[in-house]
Design a protein around this motif. Structure first.
Motif, mmCIF file in Angstrom:
data_model
loop_
_atom_site.group_PDB
_atom_site.id
_atom_site.type_symbol
_atom_site.label_atom_id
_atom_site.label_comp_id
_atom_site.label_asym_id
_atom_site.label_seq_id
_atom_site.Cartn_x
_atom_site.Cartn_y
_atom_site.Cartn_z
ATOM 1 N N LEU A 196 2.106 12.718 -6.235
ATOM 2 C CA LEU A 196 0.795 11.950 -5.870
ATOM 3 C C LEU A 196 0.451 11.626 -4.620
ATOM 4 O O LEU A 196 -0.102 10.919 -3.538
ATOM 5 N N PHE A 197 2.210 10.621 -5.144
ATOM 6 C CA PHE A 197 2.184 10.493 -3.517
ATOM 7 C C PHE A 197 2.573 10.337 -2.497
ATOM 8 O O PHE A 197 1.403 10.466 -1.297
ATOM 9 N N GLU A 198 3.162 11.904 -2.244
ATOM 10 C CA GLU A 198 3.392 12.819 -1.557
ATOM 11 C C GLU A 198 1.766 13.159 -0.621
ATOM 12 O O GLU A 198 1.467 13.403 0.723
ATOM 13 N N ARG A 199 1.094 13.332 -1.250
ATOM 14 C CA ARG A 199 -1.104 13.906 -0.926
ATOM 15 C C ARG A 199 -1.105 12.370 -0.314
ATOM 16 O O ARG A 199 -1.724 12.311 0.807
ATOM 17 N N ILE A 200 -0.862 11.434 -0.433
ATOM 18 C CA ILE A 200 -1.124 10.361 0.312
ATOM 19 C C ILE A 200 -0.985 9.991 0.879
ATOM 20 O O ILE A 200 -1.529 9.491 2.208
ATOM 21 N N THR A 201 0.919 10.338 1.419
ATOM 22 C CA THR A 201 0.941 9.828 2.876
ATOM 23 C C THR A 201 0.214 10.561 3.646
ATOM 24 O O THR A 201 0.371 10.798 4.769
ATOM 25 N N GLY A 215 8.166 -3.510 0.072
ATOM 26 C CA GLY A 215 7.105 -4.807 -0.202
ATOM 27 C C GLY A 215 6.550 -4.429 -1.765
ATOM 28 O O GLY A 215 5.278 -4.873 -2.342
ATOM 29 N N ASN A 216 6.748 -3.827 -2.993
ATOM 30 C CA ASN A 216 7.272 -3.537 -3.986
ATOM 31 C C ASN A 216 7.359 -4.364 -4.718
ATOM 32 O O ASN A 216 6.885 -4.298 -6.236
ATOM 33 N N LEU A 217 7.828 -4.680 -4.272
ATOM 34 C CA LEU A 217 8.650 -5.643 -4.849
ATOM 35 C C LEU A 217 8.344 -7.419 -5.032
ATOM 36 O O LEU A 217 8.058 -8.318 -3.620
ATOM 37 N N GLU A 227 -3.348 -5.492 -4.312
ATOM 38 C CA GLU A 227 -3.353 -5.536 -5.188
ATOM 39 C C GLU A 227 -3.670 -4.558 -5.922
ATOM 40 O O GLU A 227 -5.094 -4.061 -5.790
ATOM 41 N N MET A 228 -2.734 -3.175 -6.668
ATOM 42 C CA MET A 228 -3.880 -2.466 -7.408
ATOM 43 C C MET A 228 -3.872 -3.094 -8.838
ATOM 44 O O MET A 228 -2.383 -3.364 -10.037
ATOM 45 N N HIS A 229 -4.760 -2.437 -9.154
ATOM 46 C CA HIS A 229 -5.224 -2.326 -10.897
ATOM 47 C C HIS A 229 -5.852 -1.726 -11.368
ATOM 48 O O HIS A 229 -6.446 -0.708 -11.114
ATOM 49 N N THR A 285 -0.613 -2.967 -11.354
ATOM 50 C CA THR A 285 -0.104 -1.858 -11.821
ATOM 51 C C THR A 285 0.921 -2.295 -10.662
ATOM 52 O O THR A 285 2.331 -1.196 -10.494
ATOM 53 N N GLU A 286 0.549 -3.103 -9.437
ATOM 54 C CA GLU A 286 1.119 -2.517 -8.058
ATOM 55 C C GLU A 286 0.584 -3.764 -7.342
ATOM 56 O O GLU A 286 -0.455 -3.768 -6.812
ATOM 57 N N SER A 287 1.582 -4.179 -6.297
ATOM 58 C CA SER A 287 1.557 -4.983 -5.355
ATOM 59 C C SER A 287 2.307 -4.400 -4.130
ATOM 60 O O SER A 287 3.239 -3.705 -4.248
ATOM 61 N N SER A 288 1.492 -4.987 -3.164
ATOM 62 C CA SER A 288 2.405 -3.581 -2.394
ATOM 63 C C SER A 288 1.835 -4.884 -1.040
ATOM 64 O O SER A 288 0.825 -5.047 -0.065
ATOM 65 N N TYR A 289 3.528 -5.832 -0.418
ATOM 66 C CA TYR A 289 3.768 -7.102 0.543
ATOM 67 C C TYR A 289 3.211 -6.738 1.965
ATOM 68 O O TYR A 289 4.070 -5.509 1.698
HETATM 69 C C1 AVI Z 1 5.426 3.649 -2.071
HETATM 70 N N1 AVI Z 1 5.334 2.016 -1.040
HETATM 71 C C2 AVI Z 1 5.733 1.578 -0.499
HETATM 72 C C3 AVI Z 1 3.671 2.624 -1.921
HETATM 73 C C4 AVI Z 1 2.870 1.425 -1.169
HETATM 74 O O1 AVI Z 1 2.189 1.814 -0.102
HETATM 75 O O2 AVI Z 1 3.106 -0.052 -1.640
HETATM 76 C C5 AVI Z 1 2.563 3.020 -2.577
HETATM 77 C C6 AVI Z 1 1.623 3.409 -2.406
HETATM 78 N N2 AVI Z 1 0.744 2.811 -3.682
HETATM 79 C C7 AVI Z 1 -0.445 3.121 -3.371
HETATM 80 N N3 AVI Z 1 -0.816 3.897 -1.989
HETATM 81 C C8 AVI Z 1 1.395 3.988 -2.329
#
Ligand code: AVI
Ligand code: SAH
Length: 324
Positions: A46-51, A166-168, A253-255, A283-287
């Motif tokens: 799924l991450f590959e598809r996001i890219t 940025g995820n940290l 922020e992802m929730h 679930t995630e921060s992306s700074y």
């Molecule tokens: C891996 N990381 C850098 C991605 C980001 O953009 O923070 C993970 C991601 N989360 C949602 N889309 C992509």
């Protein structure tokens, strides 16, 4: 021997850590889960598809920037080995491998990632395409296992691409950069770090809430990983994907938000978790970064910003850093 793989932490330790993380995260007043659990095989795909999504600019921007700066970067600096943290499919790394292994120069590549199922096929493709490359893959957690990276085999380049830094959050980022600094013992070693930059909120939010719903599926995948890991019965479809830019903290922020009351059993942990309508899991921060911020965080950990490369839209930066 052209290929070696080290697996850090056995199945039992990984399982214990997952149980501990899930218990801690889901019994806290503000529920959260560590983003490393996105990445099972399905999550990595799924991450590959996001890219490849039109809204997700970081990967293609970083890739174009790499293509532009690689010839200059590697005119004088030719590493004997490349250590890549959170390597994933290593597609962008090929731009660097092309330059440093040109003319059949022997190079060792040390990719480290939590997802073995991505790491192994990626290593196999690289070995096929770069006949003089040696690969020493490390399956591990970059927050725990950097000490297990094999000792340097000559001049070293460390890569941390994709703005995964940025995820940290701030303390974890500082610890990781300090650990990375420890991987660069020679003053001639270098770090190439990809960072996503602060920009227009609309562009940022679209990148994390795409119209095709791939990021939603990626976000929900963490619940599938948790279900499998602790014999849970989360219904991922009952959780809405929510992504927004928190300007004060400079982070997306992802929730995952329960729109109706949910009662989830985590049988392996003997836990029942209740969600009120509207309650979520972070679930995630992306700074997102600025040059000053990056310069400061590098300096704090014994690294110095040497070159700052940015794309014409000022979306993404590649930072060439050296140990001080
Ligand atoms: C891996 N990381 C850098 C991605 C980001 O953009 O923070 C993970 C991601 N989360 C949602 N889309 C992509
Ligand atoms: N470097 C690639 C992949 C980025 S996706 C790129 O720039 O496109 C983030 C990668 O980091 C995934 O492959 C994921 O499995 C890995 N990852 C996430 N958290 C990790 C952790 N704590 N330790 C090791 N790898 C991790």
């Amino acid at each position: 021997m052209r290929y070696l793989i080290d697996v850090h932490s056995d199945e039992r330790t990984r399982q214990e850590r997952l149980e501990e993380d899930v218990r801690r995260g889901l019994t806290a007043r503000r529920k959260s889960l560590p983003p490393k659990y996105f990445y099972d095989r399905a999550g990595s795909l799924l991450f590959e598809r996001i890219t490849e999504l039109p809204e997700y600019y970081p990967t293609r921007t970083e890739s174009a920037l790499l293509a532009e700066i690689v010839p200059e970067l590697f005119r004088e600096f030719l590493p004997d080995e490349i250590v890549e943290i959170g390597a994933g499919s290593a597609e962008k790394t090929r731009r660097i491998l092309d330059a440093v292994s040109a003319g059949g120069r022997p190079v060792r590549y040390v990719p480290l990632d939590v997802d073995r199922q991505t790491l192994e096929p990626s290593a196999a493709r690289l070995l096929r395409d770069y006949p003089r490359l040696r690969v020493h893959a490390v399956v591990g957690d970059f927050e725990r296992d950097l000490a297990h990276v094999p000792p340097p085999a000559g001049r070293r380049l460390a890569l941390f691409l994709g703005s995964t830094i940025g995820n940290l959050d701030e303390p974890a980022r500082r610890r990781l950069l300090a650990d990375l600094r420890g991987l660069l013992p020679d003053h001639r070693d270098r770090l190439l770090l990809g960072v996503d930059l602060v920009k227009d909120v609309k562009i940022l939010e679209a990148a994390y809430d795409d119209s095709a719903g791939v990021t939603r599926d990626f976000n929900r995948n963490i619940l599938r990983v948790i279900n499998r890991g602790v014999d849970g019965d989360f219904d991922p479809e009952a959780f809405r994907h929510r992504a927004f830019y928190n300007e004060a903290a400079a982070r997306i922020e992802m929730h995952l938000v329960a729109d109706s009351a949910q009662h989830v059993k985590l049988r392996r942990l003997g836990l029942n978790i209740r969600f009120r309508p509207g309650e979520g899991i972070w679930t995630e921060s992306s700074y997102k970064f600025t040059r000053d911020h990056v310069e400061h965080m590098l300096a704090e950990t014994g690294l110095a910003l040497h070159e700052w490369h940015v794309d014409p839209s000022n979306y993404f930066a590649l930072v060439w850093a050296r140990p001080t």
